[in-house]
Design a protein around this motif. Structure first.
Motif, PDB file in Angstrom:
ATOM      1  N   GLU A 269       0.953  -1.403   0.214  1.00 42.64           N
ATOM      2  CA  GLU A 269       0.043   0.021   0.054  1.00 42.64           C
ATOM      3  C   GLU A 269       0.787   1.018  -0.071  1.00 42.64           C
ATOM      4  OE1 GLU A 269      -3.578   2.074   2.511  1.00 42.64           O
ATOM      5  OE2 GLU A 269      -2.758   0.070   3.039  1.00 42.64           O
ATOM      6  N   ARG A 270       0.436   2.153  -0.827  1.00 44.93           N
ATOM      7  CA  ARG A 270       1.233   3.555  -0.831  1.00 44.93           C
ATOM      8  C   ARG A 270       0.221   4.756  -0.200  1.00 44.93           C
ATOM      9  NH1 ARG A 270       6.047   2.305  -1.210  1.00 44.93           N
ATOM     10  NH2 ARG A 270       6.690   4.222  -2.676  1.00 44.93           N
ATOM     11  N   ILE A 271       0.802   5.421   0.375  1.00 48.50           N
ATOM     12  CA  ILE A 271       0.177   6.681   1.212  1.00 48.50           C
ATOM     13  C   ILE A 271       0.931   7.958   0.816  1.00 48.50           C
ATOM     14  CG2 ILE A 271      -1.027   5.363   2.820  1.00 48.50           C
ATOM     15  CD1 ILE A 271       0.853   6.246   4.802  1.00 48.50           C
ATOM     16  N   VAL A 272       0.298   9.210   0.843  1.00 49.63           N
ATOM     17  CA  VAL A 272       0.653  10.213   0.782  1.00 49.63           C
ATOM     18  C   VAL A 272       0.877  10.965   2.087  1.00 49.63           C
ATOM     19  CG1 VAL A 272       0.631  12.434  -0.675  1.00 49.63           C
ATOM     20  CG2 VAL A 272      -0.126  10.410  -1.680  1.00 49.63           C
ATOM     21  N   VAL A 273       1.987  11.584   2.271  1.00 56.26           N
ATOM     22  CA  VAL A 273       2.365  12.199   3.475  1.00 56.26           C
ATOM     23  C   VAL A 273       2.868  13.372   3.278  1.00 56.26           C
ATOM     24  CG1 VAL A 273       2.072  10.216   4.870  1.00 56.26           C
ATOM     25  CG2 VAL A 273       4.318  10.880   4.159  1.00 56.26           C
ATOM     26  N   SER A 274       3.390  14.061   4.245  1.00 61.28           N
ATOM     27  CA  SER A 274       4.452  15.429   4.212  1.00 61.28           C
ATOM     28  C   SER A 274       5.759  14.702   5.089  1.00 61.28           C
ATOM     29  CB  SER A 274       3.795  16.536   5.314  1.00 61.28           C
ATOM     30  OG  SER A 274       2.895  16.872   4.672  1.00 61.28           O
ATOM     31  N   PRO A 275       6.750  15.327   4.429  1.00 57.54           N
ATOM     32  CA  PRO A 275       7.999  14.813   4.968  1.00 57.54           C
ATOM     33  C   PRO A 275       8.100  14.600   6.781  1.00 57.54           C
ATOM     34  CG  PRO A 275       8.448  16.636   3.277  1.00 57.54           C
ATOM     35  CD  PRO A 275       6.980  16.434   3.506  1.00 57.54           C
ATOM     36  N   GLY A 276       7.574  15.667   7.217  1.00 54.30           N
ATOM     37  CA  GLY A 276       7.466  15.869   8.711  1.00 54.30           C
ATOM     38  C   GLY A 276       6.638  14.453   9.305  1.00 54.30           C
ATOM     39  N   ASP A 277       5.757  14.120   8.549  1.00 52.39           N
ATOM     40  CA  ASP A 277       5.207  12.785   9.010  1.00 52.39           C
ATOM     41  C   ASP A 277       6.176  11.347   9.176  1.00 52.39           C
ATOM     42  OD1 ASP A 277       2.624  13.734   9.159  1.00 52.39           O
ATOM     43  OD2 ASP A 277       2.464  13.739   6.890  1.00 52.39           O
ATOM     44  N   LEU A 278       7.500  11.559   8.621  1.00 48.36           N
ATOM     45  CA  LEU A 278       8.205  10.480   8.763  1.00 48.36           C
ATOM     46  C   LEU A 278       9.111  10.669  10.119  1.00 48.36           C
ATOM     47  CD1 LEU A 278       9.607  10.383   5.276  1.00 48.36           C
ATOM     48  CD2 LEU A 278       7.954   8.984   6.339  1.00 48.36           C
TER      49      LEU A 278
ATOM     50  N   ASN B  87      -3.832   6.055   8.671  1.00 44.96           N
ATOM     51  CA  ASN B  87      -3.757   4.799   7.602  1.00 44.96           C
ATOM     52  C   ASN B  87      -4.109   3.484   8.421  1.00 44.96           C
ATOM     53  OD1 ASN B  87      -1.587   2.471   6.691  1.00 44.96           O
ATOM     54  ND2 ASN B  87      -2.452   3.867   5.075  1.00 44.96           N
TER      55      ASN B  87
END
Lengths: 249, 249
Positions: free
Chosen positions: B3-12, B80
């Motif tokens: 599965e792929r999700i779209v996030v902001s860099p800060g979410d990492l 997610n």
């Protein structure tokens, strides 16, 4: 602009490494040092080595020339290079200094666990954020972590540098089991020309409070003088503007 | 399927909470308990409360009826819900047991820092993964963390349960400053009907080695018997199949 990237859910588990650099019109400040630390961090996490050439290209391709440059690399191979505005609080802290609390991290420096990641800049940053929120709740700007033995370690997002007589000091990263501070190391390398000595020393929180001056150093702050430590106001050091100038701020 | 999700860099940056559940044909096992812990974790991280109704809907909409169900919620609001295959190692450990090492986490239970997240299931999981890699390098399957005082805490992805005479025991989460184990708590709630007592007790590593039986419990494993502790083989307990049966495995 909020950049969006595509990842797998597992990429959100903090299992990777990152660096934050000060992007200047002259280029990313101390780039080689940050790339080297990114590689060292990935080695501590036993993950694939970051693609340094791809990172250099991504930085070259940036459309902006100043700001906070972040490089993220996850275990699964997600690479992200992004630039954001330097937070206003960082600019204010550089100018006006910081009120800092010392607090026991609950961790010993005597026998860290063999899998310790404390010398790596890993993506698992929730505790770093939590410690800063705690400081804010106490009316302070930041926290300096102490080991259970009382030794000064580091701040959640900065290194600790202090002046002992004419000697600029910081904590020895290996002995303390902390992240080697790139800005701190660079600052100490400039001590000689500035007429100061330079040394790495273990120091207790009580000893730190008697230092001539104390700073938190990081890529974006450069340095922020500690103007209040555990509720006790401290005189401003004439060295603060001189050292900021040395760092190109 | 990845599965792929779209996030902001800060979410990492590991700043969020998650839960892993055992998705069964009868539904997600102990769903209410896991949702409640997700909410508790978010409260410890002082982040917005997870949208429990949206999570329930997402789980209802899943196209599969068994596997490892993961719910992730980040500080910025990324939600997610995904299902993946239960790793083969988990199935093997449930069947064959685990070889476990005890190791000092370097942390004290006496005075955790006030911002401690150790009772929350945060996304900052790099150290948990690192501890398990370390165990694997020593030829073991997993590690049981001890406090600097020698008390048994938890495993990186599991709780510790043991049998003392006729009493099924686990570590008191609050006193030890660890994540409350949902499977462990559920197992202890079933002790009475099984003819066992149930208790929460602080225990040292040395005391644990003298227990009648030891298990690691988690949602996906259910329980895995410790068949070797610090290199010393242990007899299989007749309770293992009975307790697995009680847990519906």
């Amino acid at each position: 602009m909020t950049e969006r990237i595509v990842v797998s859910p597992g990429d959100l588990l903090g299992d990777g490494v990152f660096e934050t650099l000060h992007l200047r019109p002259s280029g990313p400040w101390l780039l080689e040092e940050h790339l080297a630390r990114l590689v060292r961090s990935s080695s501590i996490l036993e993950m694939p080595e970051p693609p340094v050439d791809r990172i250099r290209s991504a930085i070259s391709d940036l459309s902006v020339s100043s700001g906070a440059l972040r490089v993220i690399y996850t275990r699964s191979g997600v690479l992200n290079v992004s630039v954001s505005t330097i937070p206003a609080t960082v600019l204010r802290e550089r100018r006006e200094g910081v009120r800092v609390l010392t607090a026991d991290l609950g961790f010993t420096v005597r026998k860290p666990p063999p899998w310790s990641l404390s010398a790596a800049k890993s993506l698992s940053y929730a505790s770093n954020f939590a410690a800063r929120r705690w400081a804010a709740r106490q009316g302070a700007d930041d926290v300096v972590w102490l080991s259970t033995e009382g030794y000064v370690l580091e701040a959640p997002t900065a290194s600790v540098v202090w002046l002992d007589g004419g000697v600029l000091c910081t904590v020895p990263p290996e002995e303390a089991g902390i992240l080697p501070g790139i800005t701190a190391e660079h600052l100490l390398s400039l001590a000689g020309p500035a007429g100061l000595g330079a040394a790495q020393r273990m120091i207790t929180g009580a000893e730190l409070s008697r230092a001539g001056a104390i700073w938190l150093t990081s890529s974006l702050r450069g340095l922020a003088e500690v103007v209040e430590l555990d509720g006790v106001a401290r005189d401003r050091s004439p060295w603060t503007p001189r050292l900021l100038d040395l760092l190109g701020f």
